[in-house]
Structures are given as C-alpha cells and as structure tokens.
Design a protein around this motif. Structure first.
Motif, PDB file in Angstrom:
ATOM      1  N   PRO A 128      42.515 -18.235  82.504  1.00  0.00           N
ATOM      2  CA  PRO A 128      42.779 -16.876  81.844  1.00  0.00           C
ATOM      3  C   PRO A 128      44.188 -16.904  81.233  1.00  0.00           C
ATOM      4  O   PRO A 128      45.113 -17.792  81.654  1.00  0.00           O
ATOM      5  CB  PRO A 128      42.651 -15.885  82.891  1.00  0.00           C
ATOM      6  N   VAL A 129      44.475 -16.184  80.027  1.00  0.00           N
ATOM      7  CA  VAL A 129      45.694 -16.253  79.440  1.00  0.00           C
ATOM      8  C   VAL A 129      46.563 -14.924  79.623  1.00  0.00           C
ATOM      9  O   VAL A 129      45.944 -13.847  79.657  1.00  0.00           O
ATOM     10  CB  VAL A 129      45.489 -16.517  77.912  1.00  0.00           C
ATOM     11  N   LEU A 130      47.843 -15.280  79.929  1.00  0.00           N
ATOM     12  CA  LEU A 130      49.016 -14.028  79.897  1.00  0.00           C
ATOM     13  C   LEU A 130      49.700 -14.099  78.658  1.00  0.00           C
ATOM     14  O   LEU A 130      50.368 -15.283  78.766  1.00  0.00           O
ATOM     15  CB  LEU A 130      49.482 -13.988  81.358  1.00  0.00           C
ATOM     16  N   ALA A 131      49.846 -13.195  77.824  1.00  0.00           N
ATOM     17  CA  ALA A 131      50.629 -13.480  76.566  1.00  0.00           C
ATOM     18  C   ALA A 131      51.354 -12.356  76.233  1.00  0.00           C
ATOM     19  O   ALA A 131      50.879 -11.125  76.485  1.00  0.00           O
ATOM     20  CB  ALA A 131      49.501 -13.969  75.730  1.00  0.00           C
ATOM     21  N   PHE A 132      52.544 -12.446  75.515  1.00  0.00           N
ATOM     22  CA  PHE A 132      53.077 -11.607  74.835  1.00  0.00           C
ATOM     23  C   PHE A 132      52.096 -10.949  73.688  1.00  0.00           C
ATOM     24  O   PHE A 132      51.533 -11.821  73.033  1.00  0.00           O
ATOM     25  CB  PHE A 132      54.385 -11.794  74.469  1.00  0.00           C
ATOM     26  N   ARG A 133      52.587  -9.857  73.098  1.00  0.00           N
ATOM     27  CA  ARG A 133      51.809  -8.918  72.097  1.00  0.00           C
ATOM     28  C   ARG A 133      52.300  -9.470  70.869  1.00  0.00           C
ATOM     29  O   ARG A 133      52.979  -8.527  70.156  1.00  0.00           O
ATOM     30  CB  ARG A 133      51.797  -7.465  72.373  1.00  0.00           C
ATOM     31  N   ARG A 134      52.030 -10.875  70.365  1.00  0.00           N
ATOM     32  CA  ARG A 134      52.717 -11.299  69.144  1.00  0.00           C
ATOM     33  C   ARG A 134      51.746 -12.166  68.539  1.00  0.00           C
ATOM     34  O   ARG A 134      50.747 -12.742  69.068  1.00  0.00           O
ATOM     35  CB  ARG A 134      53.973 -12.133  69.480  1.00  0.00           C
ATOM     36  N   GLY A 135      51.921 -12.150  67.155  1.00  0.00           N
ATOM     37  CA  GLY A 135      50.786 -13.431  66.474  1.00  0.00           C
ATOM     38  C   GLY A 135      49.474 -13.002  66.573  1.00  0.00           C
ATOM     39  O   GLY A 135      48.857 -11.723  66.531  1.00  0.00           O
ATOM     40  N   SER A 136      48.809 -13.932  66.846  1.00  0.00           N
ATOM     41  CA  SER A 136      47.191 -14.005  67.016  1.00  0.00           C
ATOM     42  C   SER A 136      47.033 -13.478  68.425  1.00  0.00           C
ATOM     43  O   SER A 136      45.695 -13.374  68.647  1.00  0.00           O
ATOM     44  CB  SER A 136      46.745 -15.434  66.800  1.00  0.00           C
ATOM     45  N   VAL A 137      47.696 -13.285  69.395  1.00  0.00           N
ATOM     46  CA  VAL A 137      47.554 -13.098  70.642  1.00  0.00           C
ATOM     47  C   VAL A 137      46.339 -12.159  70.812  1.00  0.00           C
ATOM     48  O   VAL A 137      45.220 -11.986  71.585  1.00  0.00           O
ATOM     49  CB  VAL A 137      48.693 -12.648  71.395  1.00  0.00           C
ATOM     50  N   PRO A 138      46.568 -10.686  70.220  1.00  0.00           N
ATOM     51  CA  PRO A 138      45.645  -9.506  70.269  1.00  0.00           C
ATOM     52  C   PRO A 138      44.059 -10.082  69.727  1.00  0.00           C
ATOM     53  O   PRO A 138      43.399  -9.220  69.978  1.00  0.00           O
ATOM     54  CB  PRO A 138      46.185  -8.334  69.654  1.00  0.00           C
ATOM     55  N   GLU A 139      43.991 -10.963  68.855  1.00  0.00           N
ATOM     56  CA  GLU A 139      43.039 -11.344  68.294  1.00  0.00           C
ATOM     57  C   GLU A 139      42.103 -12.305  69.413  1.00  0.00           C
ATOM     58  O   GLU A 139      40.653 -12.237  69.226  1.00  0.00           O
ATOM     59  CB  GLU A 139      43.134 -11.939  66.882  1.00  0.00           C
ATOM     60  N   ILE A 140      43.049 -13.050  70.144  1.00  0.00           N
ATOM     61  CA  ILE A 140      42.239 -14.219  70.872  1.00  0.00           C
ATOM     62  C   ILE A 140      41.980 -13.733  72.311  1.00  0.00           C
ATOM     63  O   ILE A 140      40.923 -13.896  72.891  1.00  0.00           O
ATOM     64  CB  ILE A 140      43.145 -15.545  70.817  1.00  0.00           C
ATOM     65  N   VAL A 141      43.006 -12.954  72.982  1.00  0.00           N
ATOM     66  CA  VAL A 141      43.014 -12.552  74.259  1.00  0.00           C
ATOM     67  C   VAL A 141      42.122 -11.189  74.164  1.00  0.00           C
ATOM     68  O   VAL A 141      43.022 -10.097  74.234  1.00  0.00           O
ATOM     69  CB  VAL A 141      44.364 -12.495  74.971  1.00  0.00           C
ATOM     70  N   VAL A 142      40.986 -11.123  74.508  1.00  0.00           N
ATOM     71  CA  VAL A 142      40.077  -9.925  74.556  1.00  0.00           C
ATOM     72  C   VAL A 142      39.748  -9.537  76.294  1.00  0.00           C
ATOM     73  O   VAL A 142      40.379 -10.142  76.799  1.00  0.00           O
ATOM     74  CB  VAL A 142      38.947 -10.001  73.699  1.00  0.00           C
ATOM     75  N   ASP A 143      39.122  -8.489  76.207  1.00  0.00           N
ATOM     76  CA  ASP A 143      38.934  -7.954  77.726  1.00  0.00           C
ATOM     77  C   ASP A 143      37.914  -8.938  78.519  1.00  0.00           C
ATOM     78  O   ASP A 143      37.344  -9.681  77.816  1.00  0.00           O
ATOM     79  CB  ASP A 143      37.868  -6.949  77.565  1.00  0.00           C
ATOM     80  N   GLY A 144      38.560  -9.391  79.584  1.00  0.00           N
ATOM     81  CA  GLY A 144      37.995 -10.406  80.451  1.00  0.00           C
ATOM     82  C   GLY A 144      38.605 -11.752  79.948  1.00  0.00           C
ATOM     83  O   GLY A 144      37.798 -12.619  80.784  1.00  0.00           O
ATOM     84  N   THR A 145      39.408 -11.985  79.380  1.00  0.00           N
ATOM     85  CA  THR A 145      40.090 -13.438  79.079  1.00  0.00           C
ATOM     86  C   THR A 145      41.237 -13.474  79.330  1.00  0.00           C
ATOM     87  O   THR A 145      41.815 -14.659  79.435  1.00  0.00           O
ATOM     88  CB  THR A 145      39.883 -13.753  77.510  1.00  0.00           C
ATOM     89  N   GLY A 146      41.704 -12.478  79.956  1.00  0.00           N
ATOM     90  CA  GLY A 146      43.506 -12.528  80.301  1.00  0.00           C
ATOM     91  C   GLY A 146      44.056 -11.005  80.088  1.00  0.00           C
ATOM     92  O   GLY A 146      43.192 -10.137  80.050  1.00  0.00           O
ATOM     93  N   MET A 147      45.380 -11.299  79.905  1.00  0.00           N
ATOM     94  CA  MET A 147      46.024  -9.921  79.757  1.00  0.00           C
ATOM     95  C   MET A 147      47.272 -10.005  78.860  1.00  0.00           C
ATOM     96  O   MET A 147      47.916 -11.034  78.849  1.00  0.00           O
ATOM     97  CB  MET A 147      46.380  -9.435  81.257  1.00  0.00           C
ATOM     98  N   ILE A 148      47.511  -8.946  78.038  1.00  0.00           N
ATOM     99  CA  ILE A 148      48.358  -9.031  77.069  1.00  0.00           C
ATOM    100  C   ILE A 148      49.353  -8.060  77.510  1.00  0.00           C
ATOM    101  O   ILE A 148      49.223  -6.793  78.099  1.00  0.00           O
ATOM    102  CB  ILE A 148      48.001  -8.259  75.605  1.00  0.00           C
ATOM    103  N   SER A 149      50.874  -8.386  77.420  1.00  0.00           N
ATOM    104  CA  SER A 149      52.080  -7.817  77.929  1.00  0.00           C
ATOM    105  C   SER A 149      53.002  -7.804  77.117  1.00  0.00           C
ATOM    106  O   SER A 149      53.140  -8.539  75.947  1.00  0.00           O
ATOM    107  CB  SER A 149      52.396  -8.286  79.329  1.00  0.00           C
ATOM    108  N   ASP A 150      54.157  -6.856  77.413  1.00  0.00           N
ATOM    109  CA  ASP A 150      55.141  -6.698  76.435  1.00  0.00           C
ATOM    110  C   ASP A 150      56.536  -6.905  77.151  1.00  0.00           C
ATOM    111  O   ASP A 150      57.483  -6.840  76.510  1.00  0.00           O
ATOM    112  CB  ASP A 150      55.200  -5.345  76.147  1.00  0.00           C
TER     113      ASP A 150
END
Length: 339
Positions: free
Chosen positions: A270-292
């Motif tokens: 799973p992917v843990l990523a900051f809310r930048r660029g393409s992240v919100p388009e790729i990391v959707v529910d059940g694939t990881g978490m977006i953080s700030d």
C-alpha cells in the motif's frame, strides 16, 4: 488502423536503463500491434522496438533551432510516405508544424507527462486546427490550463504481468526514487523513526543533490534500521516492494504521475503519500492513505496491515495495465476518425 508513434530523439525505444517515456512508447507499440494495428515508430536511431517500420531521427537532440527543423521536416516526409491514420506523439509539438502548414490532414494526439505550456498548446490549436488533440497522465496537470475541457486524461501503465503480490510477511517501509528534497527522502526517514518501522531507501543520487544526501539522509543511515541500497533494477525493485509493509511517497512537488506508486501496489505494498500532484488520483480507498504531514503519515503506518496485497494487485490490473491504457487511446482514435 495505421498508427505512427513519435518519441523524443535522445533515448532509444525501448530504453537500456532510464527512460520513462520511452518505456511507455515501447509498451504502447507492443499493445497496439497485439490489438491488430499497424505501427510505425520515429525515435532515436538506435531504437530496436519491433514495429512495422522504424525511422531514426536525423538529429538526436530535441533542442536548438537547427535540430528542431531537421526533425520536423523529416517527420513531414515520413507522414507523406506512410500516410498514417493517427499520429500518437510523445515528441515535441514543434515537429508537427511543417506537416500541417503544408496542408496535411491527420489526427494527432499529443500526450504530456510533464508540465503543460498554455502558450504552446494554444499555438498548436491555431496551426493544426481540429486535427490536434491533447492528453495528459493526470487531471491535476490541467488546473491552470484554459480550455482544458477537451483534454483527455489517460494514466500511465505498468507491466501487470511482471509484478506479483505474494502473501508474505511484510516487515519494512520502502522509499524508492531519486534522492532529493522534492521527493521527500528525509521525510520518509522521519516517518520511519516516528512509526518505529525499519526503512529501506533505494534510488539514484545525482551530483546536484549530493549535498542533500550528505546532510539530510546519510547521517541517519545505520545499515539496520535505516538502510540505503543505491539504485535498483526491475528485478531488485520487485523483490524490495514485495516485502514492504508500505511504500512511502512524501513528495513536495506536483509530480505528474509517479509510476512507482502503481508498481508498489502491483507488488502488494500500500502507498502512504502526501497530498500533492497525482496522489489523490492514484491512491484511492483501500490502496493506502493520503496525509498532510509526517506525523499523520507515521500514524497511518500501523493501519496498513489490513490492506490485502491481492486486492491491490487486482486494482492495478483493472486500472493501470498496458491493455487498459492502450484501449483508452484506441477508443479515442476511433472516435476522431469517425468525425
């Protein structure tokens, strides 16, 4: 359908090592042909991609007026020779102008995987008219583009036949990418320390980023809890990601796509990523978490064990496989040819 693919002249298709765009072009050439289309390619003269016919650019440089003109007029002659139904361009917009000024009428899709210039695309519309179409690998790239309504968002793909997602114990975090500030290597280390989870760092260090590595990364490397293993090839990447509890993507810039996120998920990480660029388009529910923040990302590390590696792999196959992405493009081509 007769499809002409174009790629910038610096790197062969397929690339020997680095070459993200060249890998995309190579994969699309293969998939278009598997779908029964006749494919031609204009690329670096050392390219070896097996297509119906291959052309090497006269100049191996895409910058400079002399180089641009040489390749632009060469493209015009190639189009006259093979008479393609569609041109799928990953090369410079300027290469198209002599062809259209001479009266050629062929649909062109210009695909962007980098920053988009409003001025360049507006000029192309004036010169090429209804025959120029645009695509980009992330919707976020269009937020500052006027007249984006007719743009097409088509994501990049990964080799879903290559990457597997074994059901094994996953013990560490992974950072994989160029070692530099905008990629967030230091932030990944802080996440590992705050979550008390070992981290493996892999990637290149370019000379201009050596100081960043020496001051922000190297002091934390102990060979056990924080490890740096250098650049990795595809086989090493697969092995590394297959054992990862999570893949860290604490980017600090508007990354156009970030194919490594998709590769990680294909391997079950799973992917843990900051809310930048393409992240919100790729990391959707059940694939990881977006953080700030680093703190928030560290908290998310402990929740990753509930995400199924097999489900992640299925998500990638259904969304980012070569077959799916090539079909998106082909459907666009047929739509334009029917107009």
């Amino acid at each position: 359908m007769r499809i002409l693919m174009t790629c910038d002249p610096e790197i062969p298709v397929p690339p020997g090592k680095y070459g993200g765009v060249e890998r995309l072009v190579s994969g699309l050439c293969q998939e278009y042909q598997a779908m029964g289309h006749e494919v031609y390619l204009v690329a670096n003269s050392e390219s070896t991609e097996p297509v119906h016919k291959r052309f090497g650019w006269k100049s191996k440089k895409s910058r400079g007026l002399k180089n641009v003109l040489a390749n632009a007029f060469q493209l015009r002659e190639i189009v006259r020779e093979i008479k393609p139904d569609v041109i799928h361009s990953f090369s410079r917009l300027l290469y198209l102008y002599p062809m259209f000024i001479s009266g050629t009428k062929v649909h062109v899709l210009q695909t962007y995987g980098r920053a988009i210039s409003q001025r360049s695309t507006d000029m192309a519309r004036r010169i090429c008219g209804k025959y120029i179409h645009f695509a980009c690998c992330g919707a976020h790239m269009l937020k500052n583009i006027k007249g984006y309504e007719d743009w097409n968002v088509v994501y990049n793909f990964t080799d879903t036949d290559y990457f597997k997602a074994p059901d094994i114990e996953r013990k560490y975090l992974v950072f994989l990418g160029r070692i530099e500030d905008i990629k967030g290597t230091h932030e990944a280390i802080m996440v590992a320390k705050k979550s008390n989870t070992p981290l493996i760092i892999a990637g290149n260090i370019e000379p201009e980023h050596q100081e960043y590595f020496d001051t922000k990364v190297k002091p934390y490397i102990d060979g056990e809890f924080i490890r740096y293993i250098g650049p990795v090839d595809d086989q090493q990447k697969q092995s590394l990601l297959e054992g990862a509890k999570a893949f860290l993507m604490p980017i600090k810039w508007e990354e156009p796509f970030g194919i490594v996120m998709v590769e990680a998920m294909a391997c079950g990480a799973p992917v843990l990523a900051f809310r930048r660029g393409s992240v919100p388009e790729i990391v959707v529910d059940g694939t990881g978490m977006i953080s700030d923040s680093i703190h928030e990302m560290a908290k998310h590390v402990g929740t990753m064990k509930c995400i199924s590696p097999a489900a992640l792999n299925r998500y990638v196959k259904n969304t980012f496989s070569r077959e799916v992405i090539a079909s998106h493009y082909i459907n666009l081509f047929y739509q334009w040819l029917k107009q």
